[in-house]
Write an enzyme that holds these catalytic residues in place. Sequence first.
Site, PDB file in Angstrom:
ATOM      1  N   TYR A   1       0.852  -1.201   0.000  1.00  0.00           N
ATOM      2  CA  TYR A   1       0.000   0.000   0.000  1.00  0.00           C
ATOM      3  C   TYR A   1       0.881   1.242   0.000  1.00  0.00           C
ATOM      4  O   TYR A   1       1.934   1.265   0.647  1.00  0.00           O
ATOM      5  CB  TYR A   1      -0.915   0.004   1.228  1.00  0.00           C
ATOM      6  CG  TYR A   1      -2.059  -0.999   1.160  1.00  0.00           C
ATOM      7  CD1 TYR A   1      -3.326  -0.605   0.754  1.00  0.00           C
ATOM      8  CD2 TYR A   1      -1.866  -2.331   1.500  1.00  0.00           C
ATOM      9  CE1 TYR A   1      -4.383  -1.503   0.689  1.00  0.00           C
ATOM     10  CE2 TYR A   1      -2.924  -3.245   1.436  1.00  0.00           C
ATOM     11  CZ  TYR A   1      -4.181  -2.818   1.030  1.00  0.00           C
ATOM     12  OH  TYR A   1      -5.220  -3.717   0.971  1.00  0.00           O
ATOM     13  N   GLU A   2       0.432   2.283  -0.716  1.00  0.00           N
ATOM     14  CA  GLU A   2       1.282   3.457  -0.900  1.00  0.00           C
ATOM     15  C   GLU A   2       1.487   4.261   0.380  1.00  0.00           C
ATOM     16  O   GLU A   2       2.362   5.109   0.446  1.00  0.00           O
ATOM     17  CB  GLU A   2       0.725   4.361  -2.003  1.00  0.00           C
ATOM     18  CG  GLU A   2      -0.586   5.031  -1.648  1.00  0.00           C
ATOM     19  CD  GLU A   2      -1.202   5.765  -2.842  1.00  0.00           C
ATOM     20  OE1 GLU A   2      -0.741   5.577  -3.973  1.00  0.00           O
ATOM     21  OE2 GLU A   2      -2.159   6.511  -2.615  1.00  0.00           O
ATOM     22  N   SER A   3       0.680   3.992   1.404  1.00  0.00           N
ATOM     23  CA  SER A   3       0.906   4.670   2.679  1.00  0.00           C
ATOM     24  C   SER A   3       2.134   4.103   3.392  1.00  0.00           C
ATOM     25  O   SER A   3       2.525   4.624   4.437  1.00  0.00           O
ATOM     26  CB  SER A   3      -0.330   4.542   3.570  1.00  0.00           C
ATOM     27  OG  SER A   3      -0.754   3.205   3.635  1.00  0.00           O
TER      28      SER A   3
END
Lengths: 265, 248
Positions: free
Chosen positions: B48-50
């Site tokens: 996930y890009e977080s």
Amino acid sequence: MGSLAEAVADLVHDGDVVALEGFTHLIPVAAGQEVIRQGRRGLTLVRMTPDIVYDQLIGAGCATKLVFSWGGNPGVGSLHRFRDALEHGWPRPLEVEEHSHAGMANRYVAGASGLPFAVLRGYVGTDLPNVTSTIKFITCPFTGEQLAAVPALNPDVAIIHAQRADRAGNVQLWGLVGVQKEAVLAAKRSLVTVEEIVDELTPVPGAIVLPSWAVTRVVAVPGGAHPSYAQGYSERDNAYYAAWDPISRDRDTFTEWLTALKEGR
Amino acid sequence: MTDPDEMMTVAAARALTGGQRVFVGIGLPSTAANLARRTHAPDLVLIYESGTLGSKPDRLPASIGDGILAETADAVIGVPEVFNYWLQPGRIDVGFLGAAQLDRFGNINTTVIGDYHAPKVRLPGAGGAPEIAASCGEVFVVVRQSRRSFVDRVDFVTSFGHGRGPGERARLGLRGAGPTRVITDLGVFRPDPATAELVLTDLHPGVSVDDVRAATGWDLRVVPEPGRTPPPTDDELAALRALKEASA
């Protein structure tokens, strides 16, 4: 350490470039709302993922420009105050400088590194370079390859929220750490609001520690990330995010909300 | 009657296999990737890009910042590291993207409807998508299909698909294969290797070619004998509904 109101009054001035960072987790909402209460004007707001608190700042007329890569109400939908500013110029026109996440992250990295720009394999083939003057292409001096270049971001002030600090002002932050460290290190001044001030920072695996000498001001603001997450302290208040949609859709209901915020209701 | 949204999610989940490393966005991609992990592809690596590598949430994250992504991950990293160390060098097999508008060459718009400087509708913007579309091994697009979303030409190229034809990606130096599959609530589309144009290759249960044409904003091409997507199995439906229930 002092109060949040004093810290914002000292550190955030009209016309500043201000970054309130937090990648959906640990968003400094209380500090952003204090900026609204103090009626700052002409701000350039910077953030990878502007969400509700930026919608509030834009709707309140604090900003003339937004530098960003994704603007939305996460899991809910659009930011209606942001859209109203862009689509209809209300309450004032909003200039945008628009990037991708990779571009924004690298702009902070360059800023934190004391470099004038960053290079990345990005933006190729997209329309973003046509509308954003801070995306250029350069030739690698070693391979001749074309790469994207983006200028460093060095905000006047960065504001973040973290879990805790000790009495000396060393800050500890963990969970999804986002781009907050880079934003603080890139900025000329920084304000960190924390859930609590403790005598001693207990080590946490994977935590970021920002030493006291790397931040300008630390203020205890328990719940200062509400309605966003603060891992280890509080979950996201999903109802607030959902409730923001109808409030922000309409200028009148938004204005009532704004009046209530300013009056401290 | 198969629920079109459930069919789309199941079809998207089936497209993920084995231990692929998948860059996952919130919404349909996250639902599909987690469904795949709970059914036929337990070794799938969700990124996930977080800032999480190998998240294994037991419910759907409510947003990209949901703590469950960090708590269940093999590693939590900063956002610059996600893009610079993991995405950019080509370490991620599949990028899973949504779209507000998609054109016949798989170019994606999530920025603006109408003119950029005087937008009719301002959309959220690029996020991580331009570089996901450029650097992942291949890209799957999941989108509800209509004439509004399937347009002849996107108003703004947020993420590059195949440009205006074959060979454009290579000429621009893009490393991944780009959109290799578009999965909608009506069927599945793949780019024709000769023209790079998206053609209809599979129809979901109960959907006709005419239905798909009616929801496509260009002169749609169809392979001679389109396949028929098998309907969701009982196991797939049970897993999907359990996932949604756990997340409510």
